[in-house]
Scaffold this active site. Structure first.
Site, mmCIF file in Angstrom:
data_model
loop_
_atom_site.group_PDB
_atom_site.id
_atom_site.type_symbol
_atom_site.label_atom_id
_atom_site.label_comp_id
_atom_site.label_asym_id
_atom_site.label_seq_id
_atom_site.Cartn_x
_atom_site.Cartn_y
_atom_site.Cartn_z
ATOM 1 N N LYS A 54 0.913 -1.286 -0.074
ATOM 2 C CA LYS A 54 0.137 -0.032 -0.063
ATOM 3 C C LYS A 54 1.021 1.192 0.103
ATOM 4 O O LYS A 54 0.566 2.245 -0.527
ATOM 5 C CB LYS A 54 -0.919 0.115 1.243
ATOM 6 C CG LYS A 54 -1.984 -1.013 1.154
ATOM 7 C CD LYS A 54 -2.822 -1.245 2.307
ATOM 8 C CE LYS A 54 -3.862 -2.508 2.120
ATOM 9 N NZ LYS A 54 -4.520 -2.671 3.340
ATOM 10 N N GLN A 98 -4.756 -1.827 9.758
ATOM 11 C CA GLN A 98 -4.732 -3.258 8.978
ATOM 12 C C GLN A 98 -5.194 -4.396 10.051
ATOM 13 O O GLN A 98 -4.958 -4.601 11.066
ATOM 14 C CB GLN A 98 -3.012 -3.632 8.638
ATOM 15 C CG GLN A 98 -2.844 -4.669 7.877
ATOM 16 C CD GLN A 98 -3.475 -4.920 6.543
ATOM 17 O OE1 GLN A 98 -3.314 -3.702 5.785
ATOM 18 N NE2 GLN A 98 -3.818 -5.837 6.031
ATOM 19 N N ASP A 121 -11.047 2.293 4.229
ATOM 20 C CA ASP A 121 -11.233 0.915 4.148
ATOM 21 C C ASP A 121 -12.883 0.715 3.973
ATOM 22 O O ASP A 121 -13.270 -0.422 3.303
ATOM 23 C CB ASP A 121 -10.804 0.270 5.315
ATOM 24 C CG ASP A 121 -9.459 -0.455 5.017
ATOM 25 O OD1 ASP A 121 -9.268 -0.687 3.942
ATOM 26 O OD2 ASP A 121 -8.772 -0.808 6.007
#
Ligand code: NAP
Length: 295
Positions: A54, A98, A121
């Site tokens: 990322k 994450q 997200d």
């Protein structure tokens, strides 16, 4: 590359160019460029790899990224304090925590603490709910990527029977909702299957488009797909392979070699859904910086 393959890598590269151009235009106009922050707790190797990719993807399009690496023993309270800090940091447009988190931290508590306006997200219930109602929302990266992949590959979805295998909150459920909405690039008739589904093969054989997201290596075999179908393989698995220097190769939830012979179009693993997932996060971060979803 065979015409049969849906080339996620090439499509993702094209979208990245579009994002890079938009970021450059913002900077040329003396605006602040987009800034994504990522929080990673512990040293799970797969999570470290995802976060690093990322970071690289951000750099490749001119998006600033900052990574917060926390020890596995970090308390839930300390993580929530960092979330609060990032919620209030005006320089950060969006951030991700994450997953998975260590067992002593409740992932739902953390997700609920993220400001929906920065939840790139798309995991916060506000974004999930808005997505379900067809309101502007950050869409979870993998479903968003699958929708883009189908759209840009000019695969007709309207009126088609889509069978989705798997009902996770991050892939199966949201993609089934997006595909069944009354909207451009959607309008499908969707069947959502899971581990309690009876006569699975009878259902998959009816699929014009089959989306496999069950997390079982090469589960979908050629006898489960209709000739001429479109197959989207979301799964990612490391398969031990002594012939390869790194000791493994990647495979999906679909028995690619045999299924590919039977179908019209198919995504490879790697190079299908994976690159689209990362690009969707960049799209959400750009949207956060441009305030196109929330003002
Ligand atoms: P998950 O949370 O493990 O969910 C798996 C789903 O599959 C569950 O709904 C489960 O049913 C269902 N299932 C399991 N066995 C089944 C069976 N025999 N028949 C029918 N359904 C079955 O998985 P996920 O997070 O959605 O991930 C799925 C796969 O995609 C994994 O390989 C993951 O690594 C990969 N992935 C890839 C990307 C990417 O960017 N390419 C992104 C995310 C995930 P129940 O609900 O009944 O348990």
């Amino acid at each position: 590359m065979s015409k049969k393959l849906i080339d996620g890598k090439a499509i993702a590269a094209k979208i990245k160019k579009e994002i890079a151009a938009e970021v450059a235009a913002m900077i040329d106009a003396d605006q602040k460029g987009p800034h994504l922050a990522a929080v990673i707790v512990g040293d799970d190797p797969a999570s470290q790899t995802y976060v690093s990719s990322k970071e690289r993807a951000c750099a490749s399009v001119g998006i600033t990224s900052s990574i917060y690496r926390l020890e596995a023993k970090t308390t839930e309270k300390d993580l929530l304090d960092l979330v609060e800090f990032l919620n209030n940091d005006p320089d950060v447009d969006g951030f991700i925590v994450q997953m998975p988190l260590p067992d002593h931290i409740n992932a739902d508590t953390v997700i609920l603490a993220i400001d929906p306006k920065k939840d790139v997200d798309g995991f916060h219930p506000t974004n999930a709910g808005r997505m379900m109602l067809g309101l502007p929302a950050y869409q979870a990266a993998t479903p968003y990527g699958i929708m883009e992949l189908l759209k840009r590959s000019k695969i007709e979805v309207s009126g088609k029977h889509v069978v989705v295998l798997g009902r996770s909150n991050i892939v199966g459920t949201p993609v089934s909702v997006l595909l069944s909405r009354k909207a451009e690039g959607a309008d499908a008739t969707v069947t959502l299957c899971h581990s309690r589904t009876k006569n699975l093969k009878e259902i998959t054989l009816q699929a014009d488009i089959l989306i496999a997201a069950i997390g079982k290596c090469e589960f979908v075999t050629a006898d489960m797909v209709k000739p001429g179908a479109v197959v989207v393989d979301v799964g990612i698995h490391r398969v031990e392979d002594a012939k390869i220097e790194k000791g493994y190769h990647l495979a999906g939830d679909v028995d690619f070699k045999n299924v590919a012979e039977k179908v019209d179009r198919i995504t490879p693993v790697p190079g299908g859904v994976g690159p689209m997932t990362i690009v969707s996060l960049l799209q959400n971060t750009l949207a956060a910086a441009k305030k196109t979803i929330y003002r």
